[in-house]
Design a protein around this motif. Sequence first.
Motif, PDB file in Angstrom:
ATOM      1  N   ASN A 157     -29.303  28.898 -33.088  1.00 36.53           N
ATOM      2  CA  ASN A 157     -29.140  27.991 -34.223  1.00 36.53           C
ATOM      3  C   ASN A 157     -29.113  26.560 -33.689  1.00 36.53           C
ATOM      4  O   ASN A 157     -28.091  26.100 -33.191  1.00 36.53           O
ATOM      5  N   VAL A 158     -30.236  25.904 -33.780  1.00 36.44           N
ATOM      6  CA  VAL A 158     -30.334  24.522 -33.305  1.00 36.44           C
ATOM      7  C   VAL A 158     -30.131  23.554 -34.462  1.00 36.44           C
ATOM      8  O   VAL A 158     -29.222  22.730 -34.461  1.00 36.44           O
ATOM      9  N   ALA A 159     -30.982  23.657 -35.496  1.00 41.71           N
ATOM     10  CA  ALA A 159     -30.910  22.741 -36.627  1.00 41.71           C
ATOM     11  C   ALA A 159     -29.877  23.160 -37.654  1.00 41.71           C
ATOM     12  O   ALA A 159     -29.214  22.315 -38.266  1.00 41.71           O
ATOM     13  N   ALA A 160     -29.737  24.479 -37.877  1.00 39.51           N
ATOM     14  CA  ALA A 160     -28.837  24.951 -38.940  1.00 39.51           C
ATOM     15  C   ALA A 160     -28.423  26.377 -38.656  1.00 39.51           C
ATOM     16  O   ALA A 160     -29.150  27.145 -38.016  1.00 39.51           O
ATOM     17  N   ALA A 161     -27.233  26.725 -39.164  1.00 38.59           N
ATOM     18  CA  ALA A 161     -26.742  28.102 -39.071  1.00 38.59           C
ATOM     19  C   ALA A 161     -26.916  28.781 -40.417  1.00 38.59           C
ATOM     20  O   ALA A 161     -26.758  28.151 -41.466  1.00 38.59           O
ATOM     21  N   ALA A 163     -26.127  30.905 -43.760  1.00 39.72           N
ATOM     22  CA  ALA A 163     -24.918  31.021 -44.588  1.00 39.72           C
ATOM     23  C   ALA A 163     -24.732  32.470 -45.020  1.00 39.72           C
ATOM     24  O   ALA A 163     -25.632  33.299 -44.925  1.00 39.72           O
ATOM     25  N   GLY A 164     -23.529  32.768 -45.489  1.00 41.75           N
ATOM     26  CA  GLY A 164     -23.256  34.076 -46.062  1.00 41.75           C
ATOM     27  C   GLY A 164     -23.108  35.199 -45.064  1.00 41.75           C
ATOM     28  O   GLY A 164     -23.271  36.370 -45.418  1.00 41.75           O
ATOM     29  N   LEU A 165     -22.784  34.868 -43.821  1.00 43.44           N
ATOM     30  CA  LEU A 165     -22.613  35.900 -42.802  1.00 43.44           C
ATOM     31  C   LEU A 165     -21.174  36.419 -42.805  1.00 43.44           C
ATOM     32  O   LEU A 165     -20.258  35.714 -43.229  1.00 43.44           O
ATOM     33  N   PRO A 166     -20.956  37.644 -42.296  1.00 42.82           N
ATOM     34  CA  PRO A 166     -19.589  38.175 -42.246  1.00 42.82           C
ATOM     35  C   PRO A 166     -18.776  37.642 -41.074  1.00 42.82           C
ATOM     36  O   PRO A 166     -17.684  38.127 -40.804  1.00 42.82           O
ATOM     37  N   TYR A 167     -19.303  36.654 -40.366  1.00 44.51           N
ATOM     38  CA  TYR A 167     -18.618  36.048 -39.229  1.00 44.51           C
ATOM     39  C   TYR A 167     -18.975  34.565 -39.202  1.00 44.51           C
ATOM     40  O   TYR A 167     -19.994  34.144 -39.767  1.00 44.51           O
ATOM     41  N   PRO A 168     -18.155  33.720 -38.571  1.00 47.73           N
ATOM     42  CA  PRO A 168     -18.480  32.288 -38.512  1.00 47.73           C
ATOM     43  C   PRO A 168     -19.696  32.035 -37.626  1.00 47.73           C
ATOM     44  O   PRO A 168     -19.901  32.700 -36.613  1.00 47.73           O
ATOM     45  N   ALA A 169     -20.516  31.092 -38.039  1.00 49.54           N
ATOM     46  CA  ALA A 169     -21.700  30.708 -37.267  1.00 49.54           C
ATOM     47  C   ALA A 169     -21.811  29.195 -37.274  1.00 49.54           C
ATOM     48  O   ALA A 169     -21.309  28.510 -38.176  1.00 49.54           O
ATOM     49  N   THR A 170     -22.460  28.664 -36.266  1.00 55.41           N
ATOM     50  CA  THR A 170     -22.624  27.219 -36.162  1.00 55.41           C
ATOM     51  C   THR A 170     -23.980  26.910 -35.551  1.00 55.41           C
ATOM     52  O   THR A 170     -24.717  27.811 -35.138  1.00 55.41           O
ATOM     53  N   ALA A 171     -24.316  25.623 -35.512  1.00 59.78           N
ATOM     54  CA  ALA A 171     -25.588  25.174 -34.950  1.00 59.78           C
ATOM     55  C   ALA A 171     -25.346  23.939 -34.095  1.00 59.78           C
ATOM     56  O   ALA A 171     -24.366  23.212 -34.279  1.00 59.78           O
ATOM     57  N   LEU A 172     -26.248  23.705 -33.171  1.00 56.95           N
ATOM     58  CA  LEU A 172     -26.098  22.556 -32.280  1.00 56.95           C
ATOM     59  C   LEU A 172     -26.035  21.252 -33.064  1.00 56.95           C
ATOM     60  O   LEU A 172     -25.219  20.372 -32.763  1.00 56.95           O
ATOM     61  N   ASN A 173     -26.898  21.101 -34.066  1.00 55.60           N
ATOM     62  CA  ASN A 173     -26.884  19.863 -34.845  1.00 55.60           C
ATOM     63  C   ASN A 173     -25.584  19.706 -35.611  1.00 55.60           C
ATOM     64  O   ASN A 173     -25.079  18.589 -35.769  1.00 55.60           O
ATOM     65  N   GLU A 174     -25.002  20.822 -36.088  1.00 55.10           N
ATOM     66  CA  GLU A 174     -23.735  20.755 -36.795  1.00 55.10           C
ATOM     67  C   GLU A 174     -22.592  20.351 -35.868  1.00 55.10           C
ATOM     68  O   GLU A 174     -21.576  19.806 -36.316  1.00 55.10           O
ATOM     69  N   LEU A 175     -22.766  20.601 -34.577  1.00 57.28           N
ATOM     70  CA  LEU A 175     -21.762  20.234 -33.591  1.00 57.28           C
ATOM     71  C   LEU A 175     -21.939  18.803 -33.092  1.00 57.28           C
ATOM     72  O   LEU A 175     -21.205  18.350 -32.220  1.00 57.28           O
ATOM     73  N   GLY A 176     -22.932  18.105 -33.651  1.00 63.11           N
ATOM     74  CA  GLY A 176     -23.120  16.705 -33.307  1.00 63.11           C
ATOM     75  C   GLY A 176     -24.083  16.450 -32.175  1.00 63.11           C
ATOM     76  O   GLY A 176     -24.135  15.334 -31.659  1.00 63.11           O
ATOM     77  N   SER A 177     -24.857  17.453 -31.794  1.00 66.14           N
ATOM     78  CA  SER A 177     -25.827  17.269 -30.713  1.00 66.14           C
ATOM     79  C   SER A 177     -27.225  17.473 -31.286  1.00 66.14           C
ATOM     80  O   SER A 177     -27.619  18.600 -31.596  1.00 66.14           O
ATOM     81  N   PHE A 178     -27.969  16.399 -31.437  1.00 64.70           N
ATOM     82  CA  PHE A 178     -29.242  16.467 -32.129  1.00 64.70           C
ATOM     83  C   PHE A 178     -30.394  16.691 -31.148  1.00 64.70           C
ATOM     84  O   PHE A 178     -31.280  15.856 -30.977  1.00 64.70           O
ATOM     85  N   VAL A 179     -30.352  17.852 -30.513  1.00 68.73           N
ATOM     86  CA  VAL A 179     -31.422  18.270 -29.628  1.00 68.73           C
ATOM     87  C   VAL A 179     -32.479  18.987 -30.466  1.00 68.73           C
ATOM     88  O   VAL A 179     -32.287  19.261 -31.649  1.00 68.73           O
ATOM     89  N   THR A 180     -33.593  19.295 -29.856  1.00 76.27           N
ATOM     90  CA  THR A 180     -34.659  20.022 -30.541  1.00 76.27           C
ATOM     91  C   THR A 180     -34.797  21.411 -29.946  1.00 76.27           C
ATOM     92  O   THR A 180     -34.393  21.670 -28.800  1.00 76.27           O
ATOM     93  N   ALA A 181     -35.386  22.313 -30.713  1.00 72.28           N
ATOM     94  CA  ALA A 181     -35.665  23.650 -30.204  1.00 72.28           C
ATOM     95  C   ALA A 181     -36.578  23.587 -28.990  1.00 72.28           C
ATOM     96  O   ALA A 181     -36.416  24.343 -28.027  1.00 72.28           O
TER      97      ALA A 181
END
Length: 272
Positions: A157-161, A163-181
């Motif tokens: 998950n680089v740009a986005a994680a 939604a609607g999963l049974p566990y928490p998920a995150t993405a690099l961009n959501e963590l404040g690091s705007f790298v590319t795939a």
Amino acid sequence: MGFELGPVAAAAGYQLLAFEKAGSTNAEALNRARLGIEGPLWITAREQSAGRGRRGRTWETPTGNLAASLLLTLNATRPQAATLGFVAGLALNEAVSAVAPGIAVRVGVDGLDEPRTRLTLKWPNDVLADGAKLAGILLEVEPSGDRLAVVIGLGVNVAAAPAGLPYPATALNELGSFVTAEGLFTALTDAWVRFHLIWDGGRGLAEIRRLWLAQAAGLGAPVAVRIGDSVLRGKFETLDEEGRLIVLTDDGERRAVTAGEVHFGAAASLAS
């Protein structure tokens, strides 16, 4: 910017096949193995419409996230090949730390608290950031003559994680690091070469195990493992020499787990 191999991977003889869209990069890799292509070959896609996760689940890869699979043909047993998941986890952690050093560790206010690692490895094949799923790794193995065709699929998950999963998920961009795939992939290919050389056909598994445990999520913590219709509870004690999860149960028994759905910490008490 397109997908490119890192200089170390290119020098080591790795090849790259990049798609704009694909159903599944793992499926593309397996199809080429059935045609006699041995690799090492990386396959990437900017968008993946039918990605596969562990235990038959789907894996969403919208544009901006990373979908990549590596095809290898090895003289190895299936248990040996399975340990390449640990190699992939270590390589992915190193690649993320290289392209997004700001999220590798977190410090307290004004930097007064001790820094702590944000990236951890969850048995068997997940990468977590702050305890949320950042990436998943799927290994698929097929006979290829007297050897094995091994495909290691990585979804990040680089740009986005999703939604609607049974566990928490995150993405690099959501963590404040705007790298590319693409940037992450290049770093990943070089990191893979380093850890694959340590693995050395399975002969270096002890060192891979040591390195993986140093980054393990939930080590020493309560764990619940769903195996079929039953749940094994205890403490995540270690990995054994084959990479199996060792659970120390409340009655002092050590149980080796080859496969299962793992929950740590507070989630372990809720798993049923």
